[in-house]
Write an enzyme that holds these catalytic residues in place. Structure first.
Site, PDB file in Angstrom:
ATOM      1  N   GLY A 250       0.837  -1.211   0.000  1.00 41.93           N
ATOM      2  CA  GLY A 250       0.000   0.000   0.000  1.00 41.93           C
ATOM      3  C   GLY A 250       0.859   1.242   0.000  1.00 41.93           C
ATOM      4  O   GLY A 250       2.064   1.172  -0.267  1.00 41.93           O
ATOM      5  N   ASN A 251       0.262   2.382   0.257  1.00 46.30           N
ATOM      6  CA  ASN A 251       1.038   3.621   0.371  1.00 46.30           C
ATOM      7  C   ASN A 251       0.382   4.539   1.399  1.00 46.30           C
ATOM      8  O   ASN A 251      -0.684   4.223   1.926  1.00 46.30           O
ATOM      9  CB  ASN A 251       1.207   4.298  -0.993  1.00 46.30           C
ATOM     10  CG  ASN A 251      -0.117   4.698  -1.592  1.00 46.30           C
ATOM     11  OD1 ASN A 251      -0.825   5.542  -1.041  1.00 46.30           O
ATOM     12  ND2 ASN A 251      -0.479   4.079  -2.709  1.00 46.30           N
ATOM     13  N   HIS A 252       1.044   5.658   1.675  1.00 47.30           N
ATOM     14  CA  HIS A 252       0.606   6.520   2.784  1.00 47.30           C
ATOM     15  C   HIS A 252      -0.470   7.528   2.415  1.00 47.30           C
ATOM     16  O   HIS A 252      -0.762   8.420   3.203  1.00 47.30           O
ATOM     17  CB  HIS A 252       1.810   7.281   3.354  1.00 47.30           C
ATOM     18  CG  HIS A 252       2.770   6.397   4.085  1.00 47.30           C
ATOM     19  ND1 HIS A 252       2.406   5.667   5.185  1.00 47.30           N
ATOM     20  CD2 HIS A 252       4.080   6.117   3.852  1.00 47.30           C
ATOM     21  CE1 HIS A 252       3.447   4.969   5.618  1.00 47.30           C
ATOM     22  NE2 HIS A 252       4.477   5.223   4.816  1.00 47.30           N
TER      23      HIS A 252
END
Ligand code: CTP
Length: 403
Positions: free
Chosen positions: A212-214
């Protein structure tokens, strides 16, 4: 969220028995998120007290040019009150007050304020049925409407005189609904359908892990809200985020992976007028998703990745009438890379975030963006909150439609 949220409403009350209903009307406006100030004609104070209305509106109530009981009386500036208001509603509007509004009489604070008002004026007549049908009253309705004032027609029912018929002031709930509908119908992006993507995507590795990412999703959610506030019908396709958005014009479709976001966007694209792709879509996903949780074994572990589908590019290929807005997050050769992306994805506008700018990027409350259009005209913006950037993007959409 009501379209009345944040609106400044001036309520003018004239002297009829229906004035007692204005307590509920003020309550409903406040509940909808509006600010309310009240002006009363002297006669209306026989039907409801200023104290009731100032308590409910949380503002002083004015009924004369000077406050007679106050020794240090200050002048109640009718021009200031009129200019303060976004909306002026006169309810109940008695036959007497309406006839004075028609003739330009200014012998009380309400009438002087009416003559000074530049905002939209609504009036909700209330009187006995024969007065309501009298030719002079009907004439006054026409004249007031010809001045641009909007009439909220009286309703039929039992009247204070004991007679039954047309003339009862519209119920407070109906007055609020009438004004809300009128405002909604006049919003600049009314009838436009806007697709917004937001948040990260999660690409499964096994049943418990993902890549995923932030991205918080805030930028996309702010754009969705800003567009809905301007009357657009928004479809918000959102990756996993804790954000909520409750607005009757926003339909949220929650997805997890890039593939799901791709399918959701492509399914509704034909209907859309505008797309704003603010999602931080994963560029790669595991080639194979393990069916069982992967156990640790060797010291090293590698996952084979493959490209996800580029959602925005796929929409760019299918574009007919749509105005396509993309985002670009760049760390080097920002402008050149953003221009390439405009052509590659067939965009009309790109919102360039440079990570070299202080205050820009993931997890921050602010953004420093540069708009670049399809003719490669670049417009660098100041450091702004994400809400302000969202408003700027919605302004670009309004410019596109000349609204
Ligand atoms: N985007 C998309 N689908 C993807 C990847 C990106 O719709 N699979 C959209 C983003 O929402 C954004 C724009 O494309 O509006 C630019 O994304 P970005 O990741 O900056 O660019 P890429 O095309 O992925 O190129 P690169 O990562 O090489 O810079």
């Amino acid at each position: 969220m009501s379209v009345l949220r944040g609106k400044k409403i001036l309520l003018g009350i004239s002297g009829g028995i229906a004035a007692y209903k204005t307590a509920s009307l003020v309550r409903l406006f406040i509940k909808a998120g509006a600010q309310v100030k009240v002006i009363m004609t002297p006669a209306s104070k026989d039907f409801i007290t200023p104290l009731t209305l100032s308590t409910l509106s949380k503002n002083p109530v004015h009924s004369s040019f000077f406050d007679e009981e106050d020794k240090n009386a200050v002048w109640n500036n009718h021009v200031e009150l009129a200019l303060w208001a976004d909306i002026f509603i006169i309810a109940p509007a008695t036959a007497n007050t309406m006839s004075k509004m028609v003739s330009g009489n200014a012998d009380n604070l309400l009438l002087a304020t009416y003559l000074s008002a530049k905002c939209q004026v609504y009036f909700a007549p209330a009187m006995d049925l024969d007065m309501y049908k009298h030719t002079s009253t009907l004439d006054n309705f026409k004249k007031l409407q010809s001045f641009g004032n909007i009439m909220i027609p009286a309703e039929s029912g039992e009247l204070a005189s004991g007679l039954s018929g047309e003339g009862r002031m519209a119920e407070p709930e109906n007055i609020v609904a009438f004004i809300e509908q009128d405002l909604l119908a006049k919003l600049p992006l009314k009838g436009k359908k806007i697709l917004v993507t937001a948040g990260p995507t999660y690409e499964a590795i096994d049943p418990v892990r993902f890549i995923g990412n932030h991205s918080s999703g805030k930028m996309g959610y702010d754009i969705a809200l800003a567009a809905a506030v301007q009357g657009a019908e928004v479809t918000l396709v959102s990756g996993p985020t804790h954000l909520k958005l409750e607005h009757e014009l926003v339909n949220i479709i929650r997805v997890t992976s890039a593939e799901e976001m791709y399918n959701a966007c492509n399914a509704c694209f034909d209907d859309m007028d505008v797309v704003v792709a603010a999602a931080a879509v994963a560029d790669y996903k595991p080639k194979v998703v393990a069916e069982q949780k992967i156990k640790k074994s060797d010291t090293e572990f590698a996952i084979a990745l493959e490209k996800t589908k580029d959602i925005l590019s796929s929409l760019g290929e299918r574009k007919t009438k749509q105005f396509l807005v993309g985002f670009a997050l760049e760390t080097e050769n920002e402008i050149e890379n953003a221009k390439l992306k405009i052509r590659k994805k067939n965009l009309d506008l790109i919102v360039l975030n440079s990570l070299n700018d202080e205050g820009a990027g993931f997890g921050k409350a602010t953004n420093k963006v540069t708009f670049i259009d399809s003719s490669f005209v670049a417009e660098p913006m100041d450091l702004k909150t994400k809400e302000e950037v969202a408003a700027d993007i919605v302004n670009k959409i309004k410019i596109r439609y000349n609204v």
